[in-house]
Design a protein around this motif. Structure first.
Motif, PDB file in Angstrom:
ATOM      1  N   THR A 130      64.210  15.784   3.006  1.00 30.59           N
ATOM      2  CA  THR A 130      63.621  17.112   2.881  1.00 30.59           C
ATOM      3  C   THR A 130      63.305  17.668   4.256  1.00 30.59           C
ATOM      4  N   THR A 131      63.321  18.955   4.345  1.00 28.24           N
ATOM      5  CA  THR A 131      62.924  19.580   5.599  1.00 28.24           C
ATOM      6  C   THR A 131      61.571  20.261   5.425  1.00 28.24           C
ATOM      7  N   SER A 132      60.934  20.016   4.281  1.00 29.24           N
ATOM      8  CA  SER A 132      59.628  20.626   4.047  1.00 29.24           C
ATOM      9  C   SER A 132      58.550  19.861   4.799  1.00 29.24           C
ATOM     10  N   THR A 133      57.386  20.467   4.885  1.00 34.61           N
ATOM     11  CA  THR A 133      56.277  19.814   5.581  1.00 34.61           C
ATOM     12  C   THR A 133      55.654  18.697   4.751  1.00 34.61           C
ATOM     13  N   SER A 134      55.964  18.650   3.441  1.00 33.36           N
ATOM     14  CA  SER A 134      55.376  17.599   2.597  1.00 33.36           C
ATOM     15  C   SER A 134      55.974  16.234   2.914  1.00 33.36           C
ATOM     16  N   GLY A 135      57.219  16.215   3.403  1.00 40.26           N
ATOM     17  CA  GLY A 135      57.860  14.948   3.732  1.00 40.26           C
ATOM     18  C   GLY A 135      58.359  14.182   2.529  1.00 40.26           C
ATOM     19  N   LYS A 136      58.270  14.753   1.318  1.00 38.09           N
ATOM     20  CA  LYS A 136      58.728  14.054   0.112  1.00 38.09           C
ATOM     21  C   LYS A 136      60.219  14.295  -0.117  1.00 38.09           C
ATOM     22  N   PRO A 137      60.951  13.217  -0.462  1.00 38.98           N
ATOM     23  CA  PRO A 137      62.386  13.402  -0.725  1.00 38.98           C
ATOM     24  C   PRO A 137      62.605  14.173  -2.028  1.00 38.98           C
ATOM     25  N   SER A 138      63.810  14.704  -2.166  1.00 36.44           N
ATOM     26  CA  SER A 138      64.192  15.433  -3.358  1.00 36.44           C
ATOM     27  C   SER A 138      64.100  14.536  -4.588  1.00 36.44           C
ATOM     28  N   LYS A 139      63.853  15.150  -5.750  1.00 38.64           N
ATOM     29  CA  LYS A 139      63.795  14.382  -6.994  1.00 38.64           C
ATOM     30  C   LYS A 139      65.185  13.990  -7.466  1.00 38.64           C
ATOM     31  N   ASN A 140      66.231  14.688  -6.979  1.00 39.63           N
ATOM     32  CA  ASN A 140      67.602  14.428  -7.408  1.00 39.63           C
ATOM     33  C   ASN A 140      68.490  14.081  -6.222  1.00 39.63           C
ATOM     34  N   PRO A 141      68.299  12.891  -5.659  1.00 44.79           N
ATOM     35  CA  PRO A 141      69.109  12.551  -4.495  1.00 44.79           C
ATOM     36  C   PRO A 141      70.576  12.401  -4.870  1.00 44.79           C
ATOM     37  N   GLY A 142      71.448  12.742  -3.940  1.00 45.90           N
ATOM     38  CA  GLY A 142      72.882  12.560  -4.129  1.00 45.90           C
ATOM     39  C   GLY A 142      73.297  11.205  -3.606  1.00 45.90           C
ATOM     40  N   MET A 143      74.518  11.133  -3.076  1.00 45.94           N
ATOM     41  CA  MET A 143      75.007   9.839  -2.599  1.00 45.94           C
ATOM     42  C   MET A 143      76.117  10.024  -1.586  1.00 45.94           C
ATOM     43  N   HIS A 144      76.392   8.959  -0.867  1.00 47.05           N
ATOM     44  CA  HIS A 144      77.587   8.850  -0.039  1.00 47.05           C
ATOM     45  C   HIS A 144      78.318   7.635  -0.584  1.00 47.05           C
ATOM     46  N   GLN A 145      79.580   7.814  -0.961  1.00 49.51           N
ATOM     47  CA  GLN A 145      80.272   6.734  -1.649  1.00 49.51           C
ATOM     48  C   GLN A 145      81.753   6.734  -1.273  1.00 49.51           C
ATOM     49  N   VAL A 146      82.265   5.552  -0.944  1.00 51.81           N
ATOM     50  CA  VAL A 146      83.689   5.353  -0.711  1.00 51.81           C
ATOM     51  C   VAL A 146      84.118   4.200  -1.608  1.00 51.81           C
ATOM     52  N   LEU A 147      84.994   4.496  -2.572  1.00 54.14           N
ATOM     53  CA  LEU A 147      85.445   3.483  -3.522  1.00 54.14           C
ATOM     54  C   LEU A 147      86.965   3.526  -3.674  1.00 54.14           C
ATOM     55  N   GLY A 148      87.596   2.357  -3.673  1.00 57.90           N
ATOM     56  CA  GLY A 148      89.023   2.253  -3.941  1.00 57.90           C
ATOM     57  C   GLY A 148      89.895   3.064  -2.990  1.00 57.90           C
ATOM     58  N   SER A 149      89.451   3.228  -1.764  1.00 56.10           N
ATOM     59  CA  SER A 149      90.188   4.037  -0.795  1.00 56.10           C
ATOM     60  C   SER A 149      90.615   3.160   0.373  1.00 56.10           C
ATOM     61  N   ASP A 150      91.835   3.388   0.863  1.00 58.66           N
ATOM     62  CA  ASP A 150      92.427   2.495   1.850  1.00 58.66           C
ATOM     63  C   ASP A 150      92.093   2.825   3.300  1.00 58.66           C
ATOM     64  N   ASP A 151      91.916   4.115   3.635  1.00 58.36           N
ATOM     65  CA  ASP A 151      91.802   4.482   5.041  1.00 58.36           C
ATOM     66  C   ASP A 151      90.874   5.682   5.200  1.00 58.36           C
ATOM     67  N   VAL A 152      89.578   5.416   5.349  1.00 54.56           N
ATOM     68  CA  VAL A 152      88.586   6.476   5.538  1.00 54.56           C
ATOM     69  C   VAL A 152      88.010   6.300   6.941  1.00 54.56           C
ATOM     70  N   VAL A 153      88.113   7.361   7.754  1.00 57.76           N
ATOM     71  CA  VAL A 153      87.727   7.284   9.158  1.00 57.76           C
ATOM     72  C   VAL A 153      86.628   8.312   9.436  1.00 57.76           C
ATOM     73  N   PHE A 154      85.580   7.856  10.138  1.00 54.98           N
ATOM     74  CA  PHE A 154      84.504   8.736  10.585  1.00 54.98           C
ATOM     75  C   PHE A 154      84.537   8.749  12.103  1.00 54.98           C
ATOM     76  N   SER A 155      84.661   9.934  12.698  1.00 61.09           N
ATOM     77  CA  SER A 155      84.746  10.034  14.147  1.00 61.09           C
ATOM     78  C   SER A 155      83.802  11.126  14.643  1.00 61.09           C
ATOM     79  N   GLY A 156      82.946  10.769  15.597  1.00 64.10           N
ATOM     80  CA  GLY A 156      82.037  11.737  16.190  1.00 64.10           C
ATOM     81  C   GLY A 156      81.078  12.350  15.200  1.00 64.10           C
ATOM     82  N   SER A 157      80.787  11.652  14.124  1.00 62.93           N
ATOM     83  CA  SER A 157      79.940  12.177  13.061  1.00 62.93           C
ATOM     84  C   SER A 157      78.562  11.528  13.087  1.00 62.93           C
ATOM     85  N   THR A 158      77.611  12.170  12.399  1.00 61.31           N
ATOM     86  CA  THR A 158      76.233  11.691  12.382  1.00 61.31           C
ATOM     87  C   THR A 158      75.733  11.600  10.944  1.00 61.31           C
TER      88      THR A 158
END
Length: 169
Positions: A130-158
């Protein structure tokens, strides 16, 4: 004999030119209405393999790319922000899909991609941050997921985690 070799060389050159892959179309996605499309999903749906989508600064909903070879790239000093889930799926072996310069705020899924998926200079905000001043995370968090994939590249990312810690890769 010399003219035969010259003719053969010219034929080979013409064949090589016409056999080379033709680059796809370039489409502009601009939430303000100044481009070809207002949102990324509409552009993805209309695009063909090898097309490039230039994403202008603004806020966009999530999108899904299924079995298409595309390049999505920021074309703006203001980083385009994607507030919905990004799903990349079914890319065939030998295919390529790239995202560059985007800020993904609701997570991503890369599922069953046999080709190369490339994230360059992207920022991934851990869903629930969250970017709010309360500091509480969202009630509906998403995800980052890589499944069954052969070639996933992250470059210069944060990746910015839930506690605000940044990890560069």
């Amino acid at each position: 004999m010399r003219s035969f070799h010259t003719a053969l060389s010219c034929l080979a050159l013409v064949s090589a030119i016409y056999a080379s892959p033709v680059p796809g179309d370039v489409w502009v996605v601009d939430a303000s209405g100044a481009g070809d499309f207002l949102d990324i999903q509409a552009a993805v749906d209309a695009a063909s393999d090898d097309d490039t989508l230039l994403i202008m600064g603004g806020t966009y909903g999530g999108f899904r790319i299924a079995n298409k070879e595309l390049a999505l790239a920021s074309d703006s000093p203001q980083t385009p922000r994607v507030n919905g889930l990004v799903t990349l799926a079914g890319l065939a072996k030998g295919g390529g899909l790239s995202l560059s310069g985007l800020h993904l705020k609701a997570g991503f899924k890369v599922n069953n991609c046999k080709g190369t998926v490339l994230f360059t200079d992207c920022t991934f905000l851990e869903p629930g941050v969250t970017t709010s001043t309360s500091g509480k995370p969202s009630k509906n968090p998403g995800m980052h997921q890589v499944l069954g994939s052969d070639d996933v590249v992250f470059s210069g990312s944060t990746l910015i985690g839930r506690d605000g810690t940044k990890v560069w890769y």
